[in-house]
Design a protein around this motif. Structure first.
Motif, PDB file in Angstrom:
ATOM      1  N   HIS A   1       0.821  -1.206   0.000  1.00 44.19           N
ATOM      2  CA  HIS A   1       0.000   0.000   0.000  1.00 44.19           C
ATOM      3  C   HIS A   1       0.861   1.265   0.000  1.00 44.19           C
ATOM      4  O   HIS A   1       1.880   1.332   0.693  1.00 44.19           O
ATOM      5  N   GLU A   2       0.426   2.236  -0.773  1.00 41.16           N
ATOM      6  CA  GLU A   2       0.963   3.593  -0.622  1.00 41.16           C
ATOM      7  C   GLU A   2       0.088   4.234   0.446  1.00 41.16           C
ATOM      8  O   GLU A   2      -1.140   4.242   0.312  1.00 41.16           O
ATOM      9  N   VAL A   3       0.694   4.729   1.521  1.00 39.04           N
ATOM     10  CA  VAL A   3      -0.115   5.119   2.670  1.00 39.04           C
ATOM     11  C   VAL A   3      -0.078   6.611   2.969  1.00 39.04           C
ATOM     12  O   VAL A   3       0.879   7.313   2.617  1.00 39.04           O
ATOM     13  N   LYS A   4      -1.148   7.043   3.596  1.00 43.70           N
ATOM     14  CA  LYS A   4      -1.211   8.364   4.217  1.00 43.70           C
ATOM     15  C   LYS A   4      -1.367   8.106   5.718  1.00 43.70           C
ATOM     16  O   LYS A   4      -2.249   7.343   6.126  1.00 43.70           O
ATOM     17  N   VAL A   5      -0.527   8.740   6.519  1.00 44.11           N
ATOM     18  CA  VAL A   5      -0.522   8.498   7.960  1.00 44.11           C
ATOM     19  C   VAL A   5      -0.853   9.779   8.711  1.00 44.11           C
ATOM     20  O   VAL A   5      -0.267  10.840   8.438  1.00 44.11           O
ATOM     21  N   GLY A   6      -1.797   9.680   9.638  1.00 40.61           N
ATOM     22  CA  GLY A   6      -2.161  10.824  10.466  1.00 40.61           C
ATOM     23  C   GLY A   6      -1.833  10.567  11.922  1.00 40.61           C
ATOM     24  O   GLY A   6      -1.935   9.434  12.402  1.00 40.61           O
ATOM     25  N   ARG A   7      -1.423  11.616  12.621  1.00 42.63           N
ATOM     26  CA  ARG A   7      -1.076  11.504  14.036  1.00 42.63           C
ATOM     27  C   ARG A   7      -1.648  12.695  14.797  1.00 42.63           C
ATOM     28  O   ARG A   7      -1.652  13.827  14.286  1.00 42.63           O
ATOM     29  N   PHE A   8      -2.100  12.426  16.013  1.00 42.31           N
ATOM     30  CA  PHE A   8      -2.509  13.535  16.875  1.00 42.31           C
ATOM     31  C   PHE A   8      -2.168  13.169  18.307  1.00 42.31           C
ATOM     32  O   PHE A   8      -2.591  12.129  18.822  1.00 42.31           O
ATOM     33  N   THR A   9      -1.394  14.019  18.943  1.00 42.91           N
ATOM     34  CA  THR A   9      -0.959  13.752  20.314  1.00 42.91           C
ATOM     35  C   THR A   9      -1.983  14.254  21.326  1.00 42.91           C
ATOM     36  O   THR A   9      -2.676  15.250  21.097  1.00 42.91           O
ATOM     37  N   PHE A  10      -2.064  13.562  22.447  1.00 38.75           N
ATOM     38  CA  PHE A  10      -3.058  13.881  23.461  1.00 38.75           C
ATOM     39  C   PHE A  10      -2.825  15.246  24.122  1.00 38.75           C
ATOM     40  O   PHE A  10      -3.743  15.808  24.712  1.00 38.75           O
ATOM     41  N   ASN A  11      -1.611  15.772  24.035  1.00 37.02           N
ATOM     42  CA  ASN A  11      -1.361  17.068  24.668  1.00 37.02           C
ATOM     43  C   ASN A  11      -2.010  18.221  23.904  1.00 37.02           C
ATOM     44  O   ASN A  11      -1.925  19.378  24.321  1.00 37.02           O
ATOM     45  N   GLY A  12      -2.680  17.905  22.780  1.00 38.29           N
ATOM     46  CA  GLY A  12      -3.454  18.908  22.065  1.00 38.29           C
ATOM     47  C   GLY A  12      -4.951  18.729  22.269  1.00 38.29           C
ATOM     48  O   GLY A  12      -5.751  19.389  21.610  1.00 38.29           O
ATOM     49  N   ASN A  13      -5.314  17.829  23.176  1.00 38.80           N
ATOM     50  CA  ASN A  13      -6.714  17.520  23.418  1.00 38.80           C
ATOM     51  C   ASN A  13      -7.151  18.039  24.788  1.00 38.80           C
ATOM     52  O   ASN A  13      -6.554  17.714  25.813  1.00 38.80           O
ATOM     53  N   GLY A  14      -8.207  18.847  24.801  1.00 36.72           N
ATOM     54  CA  GLY A  14      -8.658  19.473  26.041  1.00 36.72           C
ATOM     55  C   GLY A  14      -9.066  18.493  27.107  1.00 36.72           C
ATOM     56  O   GLY A  14      -8.757  18.665  28.295  1.00 36.72           O
ATOM     57  N   LYS A  15      -9.774  17.430  26.750  1.00 37.72           N
ATOM     58  CA  LYS A  15     -10.228  16.444  27.739  1.00 37.72           C
ATOM     59  C   LYS A  15      -9.035  15.725  28.368  1.00 37.72           C
ATOM     60  O   LYS A  15      -9.001  15.505  29.588  1.00 37.72           O
ATOM     61  N   ALA A  16      -8.043  15.363  27.553  1.00 37.86           N
ATOM     62  CA  ALA A  16      -6.865  14.668  28.075  1.00 37.86           C
ATOM     63  C   ALA A  16      -6.116  15.544  29.078  1.00 37.86           C
ATOM     64  O   ALA A  16      -5.664  15.064  30.125  1.00 37.86           O
TER      65      ALA A  16
ATOM     66  N   THR B   1     -17.439  13.616   9.935  1.00 38.70           N
ATOM     67  CA  THR B   1     -18.188  13.182  11.109  1.00 38.70           C
ATOM     68  C   THR B   1     -17.984  14.200  12.236  1.00 38.70           C
ATOM     69  O   THR B   1     -16.866  14.682  12.449  1.00 38.70           O
ATOM     70  N   CYS B   2     -19.068  14.530  12.930  1.00 41.38           N
ATOM     71  CA  CYS B   2     -18.989  15.504  14.023  1.00 41.38           C
ATOM     72  C   CYS B   2     -18.725  14.769  15.338  1.00 41.38           C
ATOM     73  O   CYS B   2     -19.581  14.042  15.841  1.00 41.38           O
ATOM     74  N   PHE B   3     -17.531  14.947  15.883  1.00 40.54           N
ATOM     75  CA  PHE B   3     -17.151  14.308  17.145  1.00 40.54           C
ATOM     76  C   PHE B   3     -17.495  15.242  18.311  1.00 40.54           C
ATOM     77  O   PHE B   3     -17.327  16.458  18.206  1.00 40.54           O
ATOM     78  N   PRO B   4     -17.970  14.699  19.444  1.00 33.87           N
ATOM     79  CA  PRO B   4     -18.370  15.544  20.574  1.00 33.87           C
ATOM     80  C   PRO B   4     -17.166  16.182  21.270  1.00 33.87           C
ATOM     81  O   PRO B   4     -16.080  15.613  21.304  1.00 33.87           O
ATOM     82  N   HIS B   5     -17.412  17.361  21.829  1.00 34.14           N
ATOM     83  CA  HIS B   5     -16.367  18.111  22.538  1.00 34.14           C
ATOM     84  C   HIS B   5     -16.863  18.442  23.945  1.00 34.14           C
ATOM     85  O   HIS B   5     -18.018  18.808  24.129  1.00 34.14           O
ATOM     86  N   PRO B   6     -16.034  18.363  24.971  1.00 31.39           N
ATOM     87  CA  PRO B   6     -14.651  17.872  24.935  1.00 31.39           C
ATOM     88  C   PRO B   6     -14.590  16.380  25.235  1.00 31.39           C
ATOM     89  O   PRO B   6     -15.074  15.930  26.277  1.00 31.39           O
ATOM     90  N   THR B   7     -14.023  15.613  24.346  1.00 33.03           N
ATOM     91  CA  THR B   7     -13.848  14.178  24.549  1.00 33.03           C
ATOM     92  C   THR B   7     -12.491  13.738  24.017  1.00 33.03           C
ATOM     93  O   THR B   7     -11.896  14.388  23.162  1.00 33.03           O
ATOM     94  N   LEU B   8     -12.051  12.602  24.525  1.00 32.46           N
ATOM     95  CA  LEU B   8     -10.818  12.008  24.018  1.00 32.46           C
ATOM     96  C   LEU B   8     -10.992  11.550  22.570  1.00 32.46           C
ATOM     97  O   LEU B   8     -10.015  11.446  21.826  1.00 32.46           O
ATOM     98  N   SER B   9     -12.243  11.280  22.171  1.00 33.74           N
ATOM     99  CA  SER B   9     -12.493  10.814  20.808  1.00 33.74           C
ATOM    100  C   SER B   9     -12.093  11.844  19.753  1.00 33.74           C
ATOM    101  O   SER B   9     -11.873  11.493  18.587  1.00 33.74           O
TER     102      SER B   9
END
Length: 484
Positions: free
Chosen positions: A390-405, A459-467
């Motif tokens: 596969h030719e891939v696209k990779v996404g990352r998001f660290t928890f230190n940018g998440n309000g709930k975390a 998709t609309c994810f709820p705020h503030p959540t870890l999701s």
């Protein structure tokens, strides 16, 4: 009582009892043969009681760090006997619940050990109660009087769901005293001051995390270069950093060559990369080098049932090469997970009924490790996706940018998503951090529905959540990340 059934399940663990319940729902006359206790290893010695222990460790951790939340708790402590007692009570409650479900669904429970004596539909199954392996049931769940036991039973279809047991390495055989398996590690009489964990899979890491949090000096020895070998390398690296920050010692590319038991503990000779050697000492050693299927004594070899690498060989619906004989769960091969066994059992029974069902997709089976921080994943790792072409696209998001975390005081973690660059297909998702074992099901559902990046992005994810970390990782894969 009648001794002929439509479906007879050998083994009352998660795979076995779920298969039996589904069979009863579909109108099959059903029985379960169980030699020890309903709920199997998962409810009695695995998934459930370990989570109870880890919950106690988690609460203890918060109590020790109460000042981080503006609270004051003076010198928190614990009683190991009470911690273990709670774990066993949780296990006992759920095992009792399985017994209730058997009765509710009019499923006969036959106590003893089963052996297939004839191939083909309707072949007899002999059930015996051996002197060395007579049914052993938790005190709070005694075998009811008048239940079925030793005898010969017939069934049109027999489903083998006998599970697995700890793998034992020659020369490092558990003795129940100095060298433990998960059985002994689950019920310590006292907290060891130090221990060595051999193996860094889910079982090894969970026990390492529990004992370290409770104050023991813990060293993990892993044969491979990466801890948690089945996980994505980047996720495993983050987890290792957090484990070591908590004081857990980890040796990778290291082999336990020899174990000597002494009066006060064990001395372990470890061979490390480059031919170097190291000597470790501890009060106890936990052997967590995997499990192996319980295929012995079932009459499989005599009937010509094919096995592979110590497990029963099946198709995508649990069917073996012998008519009328099926296998599900751990005994049918990896991944050896309770939820895989349950799903496999349902598929197997529905296929027997003639329903239009899809075969098990192993790439869509999630894996969860309940350490601190938690780790969860589904699908291909980045390395495996590339290996598959596969030719891939990779996404990352660290928890230190998440309000709930941040509000939880758990800012260490990451959500990682892997997509096929050409089609947008979600190939894999990997998470490390707070409560990620509860988050992973969102990605499992997405993969099952063949969701692409477009649906996830919109998709609309709820705020503030870890999701929200899940959403942001998808956005990041396509250059649209917001909070990073």
């Amino acid at each position: 009582m009648a001794d002929t059934y439509d479906i007879l399940v050998i083994g009352g663990g998660p795979g076995g009892y779920v298969a039996a319940i589904r069979a009863a729902q579909l109108g099959f006359k059903t029985a379960v043969v169980e030699r020890e206790h309903l709920g199997g290893i998962c409810l009695n010695w695995g998934c459930i009681p370990t989570k109870a222990l880890l919950r106690s460790a988690e609460i203890f951790h918060y109590a020790e760090n109460a000042q981080n939340y503006g609270l004051k708790i003076e010198k928190p402590s614990f009683e190991m006997e009470a911690v273990v007692k709670r774990s066993r009570q949780v296990s006992g409650q759920l095992c009792g619940g399985v017994g209730y479900l058997m009765k509710k669904n009019k499923i006969d429970v036959i106590w003893g050990e089963a052996k297939l004596t004839k191939a083909g539909k309707g072949g007899p199954v002999e059930v015996t109660v051996g002197k060395s392996k007579k049914p052993v049931v938790e005190p709070q769940n005694p075998v009811p009087k008048g239940t079925l036991g030793e005898g010969t039973y017939k069934s049109k279809h027999v489903i083998v769901a006998t599970g697995a047991r700890p793998r034992v390495l020659p020369g490092i055989e558990p003795d129940g005293d100095r060298i433990w398996t998960y059985f002994e590690a689950m019920k310590p009489k006292a907290m060891p001051k130090s221990l060595i964990v051999m193996g860094s899979g889910a079982i090894g890491i969970e026990f390492a995390s529990f004992y370290r949090t409770m104050g023991a000096d813990v060293t993990v020895v892993e044969l491979l270069p990466q801890i948690m070998p089945v996980e994505d390398a980047e996720i495993a690296k983050i987890a290792r950093k957090q484990f070591e920050k908590q004081g857990l010692k980890i040796l990778t590319d290291a082999k336990v060559a020899k174990v000597e038991k002494g009066r006060d503990g064990v001395t372990v000779s470890v061979e490390t990369k480059g031919g170097k050697s190291e000597t470790l000492k501890a009060e106890r050693l936990i052997s967590a080098v995997g499990v192996q299927g319980n295929i012995e004594g079932l009459g499989l070899e005599e009937l010509g049932v094919e096995t592979e690498r110590g497990c029963i060989k099946i198709d995508g619906f649990g069917k073996t090469n012998v008519e009328g004989i099926y296998a599900i769960g751990d005994v049918a091969g990896p991944p050896m997970l309770a939820h895989k066994a349950e799903h496999e059992g349902t598929i197997c029974v529905e296929k027997i009924k003639g329903m239009d069902v899809h075969p098990m997709k192993k790439t869509e089976i999630p894996g969860c490790t309940y350490c601190q921080p938690q780790v969860a994943s589904v699908g291909l790792t980045e390395a495996k996706a590339k290996e598959a072409g596969h030719e891939v696209k990779v996404g990352r998001f660290t928890f230190n940018g998440n309000g709930k975390a941040i509000a939880l005081g758990e800012p260490e973690g990451m959500a990682k998503t892997i997509f096929d660059a050409k089609t947008g297909e979600l190939l894999g998702a990997h998470l490390v951090g707070a409560e990620v074992t509860e988050l992973i099901q969102g990605f499992v559902i997405a993969m099952g529905l063949e969701t692409t990046e477009e649906e996830l992005i919109h998709t609309c994810f709820p705020h503030p959540t870890l999701s929200e970390t899940m959403h942001e990782s998808v956005l990041d894969a396509y250059g649209k990340v917001i909070h990073l």
